[in-house]
Write a protein that holds these residues in place. Structure first.
Motif, PDB file in Angstrom:
ATOM      1  N   GLU A 109       0.177  -1.295   0.312  1.00  0.00           N
ATOM      2  CA  GLU A 109      -0.116   0.017  -0.021  1.00  0.00           C
ATOM      3  C   GLU A 109       0.525   1.148   0.096  1.00  0.00           C
ATOM      4  O   GLU A 109       0.998   2.392  -1.156  1.00  0.00           O
ATOM      5  N   ARG A 110       1.394   1.240   0.726  1.00  0.00           N
ATOM      6  CA  ARG A 110       2.369   2.505   1.272  1.00  0.00           C
ATOM      7  C   ARG A 110       3.802   2.321  -0.309  1.00  0.00           C
ATOM      8  O   ARG A 110       3.490   3.753  -0.829  1.00  0.00           O
ATOM      9  N   GLU A 159       2.851   6.018  -1.263  1.00  0.00           N
ATOM     10  CA  GLU A 159       3.626   7.308  -0.518  1.00  0.00           C
ATOM     11  C   GLU A 159       5.021   7.095  -1.080  1.00  0.00           C
ATOM     12  O   GLU A 159       6.168   8.267  -1.927  1.00  0.00           O
ATOM     13  N   THR A 160       5.408   5.691  -0.334  1.00  0.00           N
ATOM     14  CA  THR A 160       7.166   6.269  -0.966  1.00  0.00           C
ATOM     15  C   THR A 160       7.449   5.729  -2.695  1.00  0.00           C
ATOM     16  O   THR A 160       8.721   6.142  -3.039  1.00  0.00           O
ATOM     17  N   SER A 216      12.221   4.193   3.785  1.00  0.00           N
ATOM     18  CA  SER A 216      11.941   5.384   4.035  1.00  0.00           C
ATOM     19  C   SER A 216      12.165   6.650   3.150  1.00  0.00           C
ATOM     20  O   SER A 216      12.736   6.954   2.437  1.00  0.00           O
TER      21      SER A 216
END
Ligand SMILES: Cc1ncc(COP(=O)(O)O)c(CNc2cccc(C(=O)O)c2)c1O
Length: 454
Positions: free
Chosen positions: A345-346, A350-351, A430
Motif C-alpha cells: 500500500e505504501r 507514498e514511497t 523510507s
C-alpha cells in the motif's frame, strides 16, 4: 559484531567457489566483497563498510533485511516438519496455508499455484504447462513460445532460451526448438519519430506479425515481463500491453506475465500486470514471494488453464522441494507482512510516488542522462552520448560499468544493465532513506560526468 578475516575468506572463495555470471579470473584478482550482514536497506561488508542496497539484493528483498519474525517462523516450522513432499497424495499445513493466502492476494481468477524453487524453475514449469494445456485441448501442435529480445527469464535451458539475451544463447547452443523472439518495446531506441503511444502499438504489432509468420495454430503463448528488469527496466508505452492482450485473445495464444521481479509490490500493485493494465492467463513468481529469505517460486495458474490441465489427469512435472514446508512458512509470513504492515500500500501511495518524483529531480539535469523512468520502486535512467538526438554511447555497457563502479566505491549498490542504470530498493525504504540514497547517487553521477566523460 562477529569479526571476519577478509583476506582468508577471499582466498578460500577464489579457491573453491564458482560465482554465477562471473569472469572468475578477474574476480579472483580483485577478490570478492564479503557481505557479512544486513538490516533494513543496509548491508555491511567484512571491512565494516555500511552500504545502501539500492537493488534489494537481486531485486528480491522486498520486505527488507534483518526481520526477526521470519527466522522464528523458519525455526518453528523446521522443528515441527522440516521436510515432506507434496508428490504422492500428501500435503502439509504450511503449503496449504500459503496457497490459501496467495489466492487472497492474487487477482480474481487465479485459484491455483504450482510451487518451484526459483524464478527459472517457475518459467520452465510454465513452459511445460502451456504446452501440456494445448495437448489436453487436442492442439499439440500449438507449442511455440514467443519471448522478447533482451527479456530475461532465468538460467535454466528453458528460461535462458525464452529470454532474449544472446550472450546466454551463445553458451549452450540455445534457444531450444520452439522458442522465438520479437523486438522489445524500448521506445528510446526503436521508437524513431513515433510518439510513445504510437510505438507501443507498433511493438505490439510485432507480436501479431510473429504469430502470423509461425501460424496461430502453432503458437502456445506469448511471454513477457510487465517491465523488463535485467534488460534494463524497459517500461513499455501504456498502449503496448492492452494491445498485446487483444492480439493474444484474437489468435487464442496464451498470455504469460513473468512477475519474478515485478511481483509482490515492486510496481505499487501486488503484481506488475495490474500496474501495466493487462490480464495474463498465467504468471510466474519467485524473489519477493519470500523476499529472498529462502528459495521458493510459484506459478499462478489462471482458472482457464488450471481447468484445462486438471482435465488432462497427471501433469508429469514437479520438484523434490515443490512447496517445501520451511520455505512455504517463511513465504507466508513474508506475504502476510507485505499485506498487513501496509508495505505494498505504501509503495503505491507514498514511497513509490516520492521515489519517482525525487528520481526525476535528481537526474534530470545531467548532460548524459536521459529516459529517466520508473514506477513504484523500480526505476532507471540511460547514460547517453547526446540527449538531443537520443544517441546512445557506441560501446554499449562500457559507461554503465564505469558509473556502477563509482556507486560501488561510494557504498551504494545500483545495477548497470548495459548503459542503463537501474535501482529497485527494498520496499520498506523510507522517504528519508530515499533522499539519502539519491544524494549519494547524484554525487556519483557528477563524478562520472567529470572523471569519465569530460
Ligand atoms: C523476470 C525474471 N524471470 C526469471 C528469473 C530467474 O529467477 P532465478 O534467478 O530465481 O532463477 C529472473 C531473475 N532475475 C535475475 C537473477 C539474477 C540476477 C539478475 C540481475 O539483474 O543481475 C536478475 C527474472 O528477473
Amino acid at each position: 559484531m562477529k569479526q571476519h578475516n577478509t583476506e582468508a575468506l577471499r582466498q578460500q572463495d577464489a579457491a573453491h567457489h564458482l560465482h554465477p555470471f562471473s569472469d572468475m579470473q578477474s574476480l579472483n584478482q580483485q577478490g570478492a566483497r564479503v557481505i557479512t550482514h544486513a538490516d533494513g536497506i543496509y548491508l555491511w561488508d567484512s571491512e565494516g563498510n555500511k552500504i545502501i542496497d539500492g537493488m534489494a539484493g537481486l531485486w528480491c528483498v522486498n520486505i527488507g533485511y534483518g526481520r526477526k519474525d521470519l527466522p522464528e517462523v523458519a525455526k518453528k516450522q523446521m522443528e515441527e516438519l522440516a521436510y515432506y513432499n507434496t508428490f504422492f497424495k500428501t500435503t502439509h499445513p504450511a503449503v496449504v496455508e500459503l496457497s490459501t493466502l496467495l489466492n487472497e492476494v492474487a487477482p480474481q481468477g487465479f485459484s491455483h499455484v504450482f510451487y518451484t524453487n526459483s524464478g527459472s524453475e517457475s518459467v520452465d514449469t510454465m513452459m511445460r504447462m502451456v504446452r501440456r494445456y494445448w495437448d489436453v485441448q487436442g492442439k499439440p501442435q500449438k507449442k511455440t513460445l514467443i519471448g522478447r529480445w533482451n527479456g530475461y527469464h532465468g538460467s535454466t535451458i528453458g528460461g535462458a532460451s525464452l529470454g532474449g539475451m544472446t550472450y546466454m544463447h551463445e553458451q549452450g547452443d540455445l534457444p531450444i526448438p520452439g522458442v522465438v523472439h520479437v523486438e522489445q518495446p524500448w521506445w528510446y531506441k526503436h521508437g524513431k519519430d513515433m510518439t510513445p503511444d504510437e510505438f507501443g502499438l507498433q511493438a505490439a504489432r510485432w507480436v501479431e506479425e510473429k504469430i502470423l509468420e509461425i501460424g496461430a495454430d502453432k503458437v502456445a503463448a506469448f511471454v513477457g515481463e510487465p517491465i523488463q528488469g535485467a534488460g534494463g527496466v524497459i517500461i513499455p508505452p501504456a498502449t503496448y500491453w492492452p494491445e498485446v492482450e487483444r492480439i493474444c485473445r484474437k489468435y487464442d495464444v496464451l498470455l504469460v506475465a513473468d512477475e519474478v521481479i515485478c511481483g509482490f509490490g515492486r510496481t505499487g500493485e501486488w503484481f506488475g500486470h495490474q500496474t501495466l493494465g493487462f490480464r495474463p492467463d498465467i504468471f510466474t513468481t519467485a524473489k519477493g514471494l519470500s523476499s529472498g529469505y529462502l528459495p521458493i517460486g510459484a506459478v499462478f495458474v489462471g482458472d482457464r488453464v488450471a481447468e484445462g490441465l486438471l482435465a488432462g489427469g497427471d501433469f508429469n512435472h514437479g520438484f523434490t522441494y515443490s512447496g517445501h514446508p520451511v520455505a512455504a512458512a517463511v513465504a507466508q509470513a513474508n506475504v502476510r507482512a507485505l499485506r498487513d504492515e501496509g508495505i505494498v500500500e505504501r509503495v503505491k501511495n507514498e514511497t513509490g510516488p516520492y521515489m519517482q518524483k525525487r528520481w526525476r529531480e535528481t537526474f534530470g539535469n545531467f548532460a548524459h542522462v536521459d529516459d529517466i523512468r520508473g514506477v513504484g520502486l523500480i526505476q532507471a535512467f540511460t547514460l547517453v552520448k547526446d540527449r538531443s538526438k537520443r544517441e546512445l554511447f557506441p560501446d554499449w555497457g562500457e559507461m554503465g560499468m564505469k558509473c556502477r563502479d563509482i556507486f560501488f566505491r561510494n557504498n551504494l549498490i545500483m545495477r548497470a544493465c548495459g548503459d542503463h542504470i537501474v535501482s529497485a530498493p527494498p520496499l520498506v525504504i523510507s522517504k528519508e532513506e530515499i533522499d539519502k540514497m539519491l544524494d549519494v547517487a547524484a554525487r556519483c553521477v557528477e563524478t562520472f560526468e567529470k572523471e569519465v566523460l569530460f
